[in-house]
Design a protein around this motif. Structure first.
Motif, PDB file in Angstrom:
ATOM      1  N   ARG A 285       0.827  -1.217   0.000  1.00 20.14           N
ATOM      2  CA  ARG A 285       0.000   0.000   0.000  1.00 20.14           C
ATOM      3  C   ARG A 285       0.858   1.263   0.000  1.00 20.14           C
ATOM      4  NH1 ARG A 285      -3.327  -0.102   4.861  1.00 20.14           N
ATOM      5  NH2 ARG A 285      -2.600  -2.206   5.160  1.00 20.14           N
ATOM      6  N   LEU A 286       1.950   1.244   0.754  1.00 22.79           N
ATOM      7  CA  LEU A 286       2.852   2.391   0.796  1.00 22.79           C
ATOM      8  C   LEU A 286       3.452   2.651  -0.581  1.00 22.79           C
ATOM      9  CD1 LEU A 286       4.409   4.508   2.524  1.00 22.79           C
ATOM     10  CD2 LEU A 286       6.193   2.772   2.739  1.00 22.79           C
ATOM     11  N   VAL A 287       3.872   1.598  -1.258  1.00 19.10           N
ATOM     12  CA  VAL A 287       4.440   1.757  -2.598  1.00 19.10           C
ATOM     13  C   VAL A 287       3.391   2.280  -3.559  1.00 19.10           C
ATOM     14  CG1 VAL A 287       5.358   0.463  -4.561  1.00 19.10           C
ATOM     15  CG2 VAL A 287       6.283   0.078  -2.295  1.00 19.10           C
ATOM     16  N   GLU A 288       2.170   1.752  -3.478  1.00 14.03           N
ATOM     17  CA  GLU A 288       1.098   2.230  -4.358  1.00 14.03           C
ATOM     18  C   GLU A 288       0.791   3.702  -4.125  1.00 14.03           C
ATOM     19  OE1 GLU A 288      -2.217  -0.328  -3.671  1.00 14.03           O
ATOM     20  OE2 GLU A 288      -1.566  -1.806  -5.149  1.00 14.03           O
ATOM     21  N   ASN A 289       0.863   4.149  -2.882  1.00 12.82           N
ATOM     22  CA  ASN A 289       0.601   5.555  -2.579  1.00 12.82           C
ATOM     23  C   ASN A 289       1.781   6.446  -2.933  1.00 12.82           C
ATOM     24  OD1 ASN A 289      -1.932   4.940  -1.614  1.00 12.82           O
ATOM     25  ND2 ASN A 289      -1.263   4.767   0.498  1.00 12.82           N
ATOM     26  N   THR A 290       2.981   5.906  -2.931  1.00 11.51           N
ATOM     27  CA  THR A 290       4.170   6.697  -3.210  1.00 11.51           C
ATOM     28  C   THR A 290       4.364   6.938  -4.701  1.00 11.51           C
ATOM     29  OG1 THR A 290       5.185   5.758  -1.242  1.00 11.51           O
ATOM     30  CG2 THR A 290       6.651   6.832  -2.779  1.00 11.51           C
ATOM     31  N   ILE A 291       3.976   5.996  -5.534  1.00 12.07           N
ATOM     32  CA  ILE A 291       4.197   6.122  -6.982  1.00 12.07           C
ATOM     33  C   ILE A 291       3.506   7.357  -7.550  1.00 12.07           C
ATOM     34  CG2 ILE A 291       3.679   5.033  -9.204  1.00 12.07           C
ATOM     35  CD1 ILE A 291       4.391   2.357  -7.892  1.00 12.07           C
ATOM     36  N   PRO A 292       2.222   7.640  -7.245  1.00 11.71           N
ATOM     37  CA  PRO A 292       1.626   8.864  -7.780  1.00 11.71           C
ATOM     38  C   PRO A 292       2.303  10.140  -7.269  1.00 11.71           C
ATOM     39  CG  PRO A 292      -0.090   7.400  -6.974  1.00 11.71           C
ATOM     40  CD  PRO A 292       1.221   6.818  -6.569  1.00 11.71           C
TER      41      PRO A 292
END
Length: 126
Positions: A42-49
């Protein structure tokens, strides 16, 4: 029943309970690892944008700095031409002492944009 038989039964029961405890303990550790993995995902998914937005912002800042730099170069040429024309009428001493603080600001903004761009490029490649 002898004493040895009692110890063997106690030893078997202890081994059985210990194996059950190890299985339960390993299951709890596995569930915690799965939870941590989901949190990291989830952290990676939120960081990419956020990183893509930051990249867009730095690209826009780079374009703005490049545009300002062009305007600055034009203004600098115009000022030099005016100085040359005025220097015919007056002495050059007064114009030589004039500093150009705008040039330092443009250089600082250019350095900031370049540094941010280099950081993002190195962060993407890691």
């Amino acid at each position: 029943m002898t004493l040895i038989d009692v110890f063997v039964i106690v030893l078997i029961l202890t081994a059985f309970s210990l194996s059950i405890f190890v299985i339960v303990f390993l299951k709890r550790i596995y569930m915690q690892a799965v939870t941590v993995q989901k949190d990291i995902h989830r952290l990676v998914e939120n960081t990419i944008p956020v990183m893509s937005n930051l990249k867009e912002v730095t690209e826009r800042a780079n374009r703005i700095v490049t545009g300002v730099e062009g305007y600055y170069n034009e203004a600098d040429c115009l000022i030099k031409n005016v100085r040359e024309r005025i220097s015919i009428l007056t002495s050059n001493r007064r114009f030589r002492s004039v500093e150009r603080p705008v040039k330092y600001i443009v250089n600082n903004i250019r350095a900031l944009a370049s540094g941010t761009s280099a950081f993002l490029n190195s962060y993407k490649h890691k």
